[in-house]
Structures are given as structure tokens and as C-alpha cells.
Design a protein around this motif. Sequence first.
Motif, PDB file in Angstrom:
ATOM      1  N   ALA A   1     105.258  29.516  38.592  1.00  0.00           N
ATOM      2  CA  ALA A   1     105.609  28.193  39.124  1.00  0.00           C
ATOM      3  C   ALA A   1     107.009  27.789  38.673  1.00  0.00           C
ATOM      4  CB  ALA A   1     104.579  27.164  38.667  1.00  0.00           C
ATOM      5  N   ALA A   2     107.320  28.039  37.390  1.00  0.00           N
ATOM      6  CA  ALA A   2     108.667  27.725  36.881  1.00  0.00           C
ATOM      7  C   ALA A   2     109.717  28.585  37.592  1.00  0.00           C
ATOM      8  CB  ALA A   2     108.724  27.949  35.369  1.00  0.00           C
ATOM      9  N   ALA A   3     109.358  29.848  37.857  1.00  0.00           N
ATOM     10  CA  ALA A   3     110.288  30.763  38.543  1.00  0.00           C
ATOM     11  C   ALA A   3     110.587  30.270  39.952  1.00  0.00           C
ATOM     12  CB  ALA A   3     109.692  32.172  38.587  1.00  0.00           C
ATOM     13  N   LEU A   4     109.563  29.764  40.630  1.00  0.00           N
ATOM     14  CA  LEU A   4     109.799  29.237  41.986  1.00  0.00           C
ATOM     15  C   LEU A   4     110.684  27.998  41.934  1.00  0.00           C
ATOM     16  CD1 LEU A   4     106.302  29.766  43.656  1.00  0.00           C
ATOM     17  CD2 LEU A   4     108.446  30.901  44.285  1.00  0.00           C
ATOM     18  N   GLY A   5     110.499  27.192  40.889  1.00  0.00           N
ATOM     19  CA  GLY A   5     111.372  26.025  40.726  1.00  0.00           C
ATOM     20  C   GLY A   5     112.814  26.443  40.503  1.00  0.00           C
TER      21      GLY A   5
ATOM     22  N   MET B   1     119.480  21.509  33.858  1.00  0.00           N
ATOM     23  CA  MET B   1     118.156  21.386  34.465  1.00  0.00           C
ATOM     24  C   MET B   1     117.191  22.400  33.852  1.00  0.00           C
ATOM     25  SD  MET B   1     116.122  20.039  36.733  1.00  0.00           S
ATOM     26  CE  MET B   1     117.026  19.178  38.012  1.00  0.00           C
ATOM     27  N   MET B   2     115.947  21.963  33.646  1.00  0.00           N
ATOM     28  CA  MET B   2     114.926  22.897  33.191  1.00  0.00           C
ATOM     29  C   MET B   2     113.722  22.816  34.138  1.00  0.00           C
ATOM     30  SD  MET B   2     115.059  22.909  29.105  1.00  0.00           S
ATOM     31  CE  MET B   2     115.027  21.183  28.854  1.00  0.00           C
ATOM     32  N   TYR B   3     113.021  23.927  34.214  1.00  0.00           N
ATOM     33  CA  TYR B   3     111.902  24.029  35.151  1.00  0.00           C
ATOM     34  C   TYR B   3     110.635  24.303  34.349  1.00  0.00           C
ATOM     35  CZ  TYR B   3     115.911  24.423  38.149  1.00  0.00           C
ATOM     36  OH  TYR B   3     117.114  24.174  38.765  1.00  0.00           O
ATOM     37  N   ILE B   4     109.710  23.363  34.427  1.00  0.00           N
ATOM     38  CA  ILE B   4     108.463  23.498  33.667  1.00  0.00           C
ATOM     39  C   ILE B   4     107.359  23.926  34.630  1.00  0.00           C
ATOM     40  CG2 ILE B   4     106.773  22.326  32.214  1.00  0.00           C
ATOM     41  CD1 ILE B   4     108.964  20.392  31.455  1.00  0.00           C
ATOM     42  N   GLY B   5     106.772  25.079  34.365  1.00  0.00           N
ATOM     43  CA  GLY B   5     105.669  25.569  35.189  1.00  0.00           C
ATOM     44  C   GLY B   5     104.343  25.299  34.508  1.00  0.00           C
ATOM     45  N   LEU B   6     103.357  24.889  35.306  1.00  0.00           N
ATOM     46  CA  LEU B   6     102.048  24.537  34.759  1.00  0.00           C
ATOM     47  C   LEU B   6     100.951  25.291  35.493  1.00  0.00           C
ATOM     48  CD1 LEU B   6     102.644  20.677  35.015  1.00  0.00           C
ATOM     49  CD2 LEU B   6     102.890  22.040  32.930  1.00  0.00           C
ATOM     50  N   SER B   7     100.025  25.877  34.745  1.00  0.00           N
ATOM     51  CA  SER B   7      98.802  26.396  35.368  1.00  0.00           C
ATOM     52  C   SER B   7      97.648  25.836  34.554  1.00  0.00           C
ATOM     53  CB  SER B   7      98.789  27.926  35.368  1.00  0.00           C
ATOM     54  OG  SER B   7      98.910  28.432  34.062  1.00  0.00           O
ATOM     55  N   CYS B   8      96.764  25.122  35.203  1.00  0.00           N
ATOM     56  CA  CYS B   8      95.639  24.504  34.488  1.00  0.00           C
ATOM     57  C   CYS B   8      94.625  23.984  35.500  1.00  0.00           C
ATOM     58  CB  CYS B   8      96.128  23.348  33.613  1.00  0.00           C
ATOM     59  SG  CYS B   8      96.963  22.054  34.528  1.00  0.00           S
ATOM     60  N   GLY B   9      93.480  23.562  34.971  1.00  0.00           N
ATOM     61  CA  GLY B   9      92.482  22.924  35.823  1.00  0.00           C
ATOM     62  C   GLY B   9      91.342  23.847  36.224  1.00  0.00           C
TER      63      GLY B   9
ATOM     64  N   ILE C   1     108.606  27.272  30.312  1.00  0.00           N
ATOM     65  CA  ILE C   1     109.862  26.555  30.567  1.00  0.00           C
ATOM     66  C   ILE C   1     110.966  27.566  30.835  1.00  0.00           C
ATOM     67  CG2 ILE C   1     111.536  24.896  29.678  1.00  0.00           C
ATOM     68  CD1 ILE C   1     109.438  23.974  27.661  1.00  0.00           C
ATOM     69  N   VAL C   2     111.599  27.409  31.987  1.00  0.00           N
ATOM     70  CA  VAL C   2     112.742  28.257  32.341  1.00  0.00           C
ATOM     71  C   VAL C   2     113.979  27.360  32.420  1.00  0.00           C
ATOM     72  CG1 VAL C   2     113.757  29.688  34.173  1.00  0.00           C
ATOM     73  CG2 VAL C   2     111.346  29.975  33.562  1.00  0.00           C
ATOM     74  N   ALA C   3     115.060  27.799  31.770  1.00  0.00           N
ATOM     75  CA  ALA C   3     116.313  27.023  31.803  1.00  0.00           C
ATOM     76  C   ALA C   3     117.139  27.431  33.017  1.00  0.00           C
ATOM     77  CB  ALA C   3     117.108  27.293  30.519  1.00  0.00           C
ATOM     78  N   ASP C   4     118.170  26.634  33.337  1.00  0.00           N
ATOM     79  CA  ASP C   4     118.966  26.975  34.526  1.00  0.00           C
ATOM     80  C   ASP C   4     119.946  28.127  34.257  1.00  0.00           C
ATOM     81  OD1 ASP C   4     120.707  25.588  32.991  1.00  0.00           O
ATOM     82  OD2 ASP C   4     121.014  23.947  34.412  1.00  0.00           O
TER      83      ASP C   4
ATOM     84  N   LYS D   1     101.749  32.872  45.966  1.00  0.00           N
ATOM     85  CA  LYS D   1     103.221  32.945  45.890  1.00  0.00           C
ATOM     86  C   LYS D   1     103.689  32.798  44.440  1.00  0.00           C
ATOM     87  CE  LYS D   1     107.365  31.356  48.249  1.00  0.00           C
ATOM     88  NZ  LYS D   1     107.950  30.361  49.152  1.00  0.00           N
ATOM     89  N   THR D   2     102.966  32.009  43.651  1.00  0.00           N
ATOM     90  CA  THR D   2     103.353  31.906  42.232  1.00  0.00           C
ATOM     91  C   THR D   2     103.074  33.233  41.506  1.00  0.00           C
ATOM     92  OG1 THR D   2     101.263  30.818  41.657  1.00  0.00           O
ATOM     93  CG2 THR D   2     103.135  29.408  41.971  1.00  0.00           C
ATOM     94  N   HIS D   3     101.984  33.916  41.891  1.00  0.00           N
ATOM     95  CA  HIS D   3     101.759  35.256  41.333  1.00  0.00           C
ATOM     96  C   HIS D   3     102.925  36.172  41.709  1.00  0.00           C
ATOM     97  CE1 HIS D   3      97.829  35.293  39.457  1.00  0.00           C
ATOM     98  NE2 HIS D   3      97.211  34.817  40.520  1.00  0.00           N
ATOM     99  N   ALA D   4     103.307  36.105  42.987  1.00  0.00           N
ATOM    100  CA  ALA D   4     104.392  36.976  43.479  1.00  0.00           C
ATOM    101  C   ALA D   4     105.692  36.688  42.723  1.00  0.00           C
ATOM    102  CB  ALA D   4     104.583  36.773  44.982  1.00  0.00           C
ATOM    103  N   ALA D   5     105.980  35.406  42.514  1.00  0.00           N
ATOM    104  CA  ALA D   5     107.226  35.019  41.830  1.00  0.00           C
ATOM    105  C   ALA D   5     107.192  35.396  40.350  1.00  0.00           C
ATOM    106  CB  ALA D   5     107.447  33.514  41.975  1.00  0.00           C
TER     107      ALA D   5
END
Length: 494
Positions: free
Chosen positions: A304-308, A1-9, A17-20, A110-114
Amino acid sequence: MMYIGLSCGFHDAGLSIVADTGNILFAAHSERYSKKKHDSNLCKELILEARSYFVNSNFELHYYEKPLLKALRQFRAGQKIGPLSVKQIVGADLYDMFGDRPIKTHVHHKTHAAAGFQTSPFTDATVVVIDAIGEMDCITIWDAWYDDKGYARYKKLWSKKYPNSIGMFYSAMTQCVGLKPMDEEYILMGMAAYGKPSYANRMASYYLQSIEDVEFRHNLHIGLEGNNFLSKADDMDIAASAQLVCETLIEKVMMRAKRIGHSKNLVYGGGVALNCLANRLLGKHFHNIWIMPNPGDAGNSLGAAALGYGKKINWHDAFLGTQIKGPYPVKEVINELTNNKMVGVASGRAEFGPRALGNRSLLADPRGPEIKDKVNEIKRRQKFRPFAPVILEEYVNEYFTMPRGWHDSRYMQVIATCRHPNLYPAIVHHDGTSRVQTVPKDGSGIRQLLEAWYKKTGCPMLLNTSLNIRGEPMVNDRSDADRFEKLYKLKVIS
Ligand SMILES: [Fe+2]
């Protein structure tokens, strides 16, 4: 599993991208690919490169804030309401390359915190987030720890909601002196050394209802109002005053965090954590400090990826972006520095975060009075701003007095007082301080280079500034480096 974090908009789009395994496979900013500073969109080239780091197709998408909550705040504040659909925000390119799938949204602070806690060396921490604004929160304090299965847990202890924002106050003052808000706050910080904080009391009493509780009388998001007392003020005095007010408020938050948080370890995030002048004060309140090198919103893709992922991330360094292959060109760089005093380096993976840390850097011999003007022929930045030194960590105390509580500054996150300002005028600010980067014995390219430079010259430091074409973000790949070389006739070695 991989976790893709996105910040945009909004601004500073990023993708991580964080791997498991807990390893960060990739983390980068859109602006480096699109060449638009602070690009808010996830650009195609960034997504394409991220795709190349995939080892399987099993992944989740995580977004750094809650669009509906944000829209609610915008509605209440009478602002233009942004898109409600996260799919619309991230754009079609992502789906074209990754396929359609749900995106999990997370609370902005919370994403900042993570992003901070899960990359930190700590097993528990008091987390402080100070930025302009997320959805509703502008300041938050958290307890963070890992449970017995290794999952990060967060408990919000205190918050200040919109419009009580230290970040918005600082941006409003940035605008007040004619600089670009949400961009040039670092210049305002640099100007502070030249002014007197003679307006700080009036600023505080006019704009703040309560300093202790960080409550503002005015919504500075819609601009300054009634600031006639600043209309004839010297810009440098405004900068010094704004810095003092900002520092006073940050210290109030830190004192509260110390009181209500359950850990002696501080994790600090949000865009205000980029104020390296104010960061000198953190050690008065906490023994151990961690600021992820990309604490603003672009770094939230990693949050965001870290929280995932949920657990502790294996943090090594900030070299997480585009790869320029090959060994770090130590010998060639030393030759150029010896012959021409100045050289560009574009080698290894690009830095994640706003600062060049040696892989996309313009480096120079910091000794002597003439080097600042020589570097400024290329950088053309305001004459009053100094450049930063990068130094072998074991020599930092010989050359600088670090602020209380700080033993190193590996990501240029704090200022220190230079002990020999006359010998190194290019890297010392008007107030005698330097935004120092210390390099530990980590085997990195910049470490090898500094060791070789020290061996040759007896000087353990270099001047380090970002390698970028004026008006553009930092150089990303070799073709950017080639453009730089051509334009400025300065060798960029890979
Ligand atoms: Fe933020």
C-alpha cells in the motif's frame, strides 16, 4: 512526503513507512508488539513506534484493500459483512497519534503486486498473485513496468474470482487434518514429506471443475463438504495429496503467466508464495524470480505504501522493524555456540515477515545427531519438522542442490536437497530437503557471524529458528528477550 501503508482488520496487521527517497523507514507487524499471534488490529505500541520514524508531518495514509468491494463479496456469499468504513477498521489509535486525514484505499491484489514488483530488482515483470482471497480476486496475473517518469504501471491480464481459490483449498485441507486454517498451513506442508499423494486424483476430480482454469466446484471458504473419501485417510497422505494438487494448480497458473505475460522476470506474491516446497517448481517456468520476504497480507502494508509512493523502492533487506541497538554480538555468540551449542540472538532491527533471518533467531551448531532434540527442548514443535539452515551463500552449492532456476534463497523461500544429510540431520527433512537461507556478502550481522563461525569450525552454516516464547510471536525488543532468557534459561545476546 512520507507514505504510510496499513494492512489490518482481517489478520496480520502491519504498518510500513516509505519516504519520498524510496527508502523504507519502518515496516513491522502488530503481533510483535501486542504478543497476540496474527493480531488483526493496529496496536497502539506499533503506531507509537512508527511515529518515531517521522521526520516531518507531511504524509499520506494508504490502506491495502477496498472495504466496499469486500463487503459486496461477503454479501453475495451470504457471509457476515465487515465494516464499510476504513476509518473504523484502522481504529482510533491511529488518528490519536497521526491526526484525522483521508485514507486512500487500493485493490488487495494490486497491493500484493506492488509489494513484490516495486521491491524487486526488475524493471519489468510478470506478476503472479495467489492468496486465499482479497476482495473478489483469488488469483491474478499482471504485467508490471516503469514508465519514462519512473512510475510503476500495472496491467491486469487475467484473474480468478472467489471462490476459485488455491489458498482456500490449502486452508481447507489444513483444517481437514485438525490444524488451524489461516495459521498452520506450513505444518501441513511439512507433513507432506511423510505421506503418499494417493488421494490427489480424487481430490482434484471432486473439488475441481477445471484444473487448467483453476475452477472449483465447491466453495471451500465455508468448509469441506462431501469429503467422505478423506474421513479415514491418513493425515500425512492428505497433506501429500493436498500439496500435489496445490502444486499442480500453481504450475497451471505459472504456465499461463508465462504465456500471457510480457516479461521473463517473475514477481510472485500472496500467502501461497510462502509455500517453499511448491516454490521449487517456479524455476521451470521463469529465469528470474523475486518473492518479497513478506508476501502475505502483513506485507501488504508495504504494498500500500509502495502504491502511494509510486516508484521503485530501495530494497536492501528485511530488517525493518524494532531496533535493538549495538553491534551484532559476533564474539559472544561464537563463544556460546562453542560452549553450549545453542544461543539466542536479539540484535539490530527485527525482521519484516514470518521468518527469523538472524536478528531474532535461536541459533545452533547444526552438526551431529543430538542437536535437534536439544533445540526442541525449547521449541517443542512436532518432532517430524526439521529446523532450517542459514549458510554463507558462496558455499550453498557444496552443501545443497538448489532447485532449477534458484541461485540463492535469501529469505528462506525455497527448499533445496541436502548433499550431506547424515552429517546435519537437524536441518534435513524426511525427504532430504532443507528450507535453506543463503547469506550474501552484505556486511549484515548474520553474515559476520557465519564468517567467524566458518573460520573457527570450517562449517559455513548454522541452524536457525525463530526466537519466540512458545505460543507467542517472535521476540521483538529486549524485554521480550529477557522474558525468553528467564523462561528457558538460554542466553539471548544483544
Ligand atoms: Fe492477500
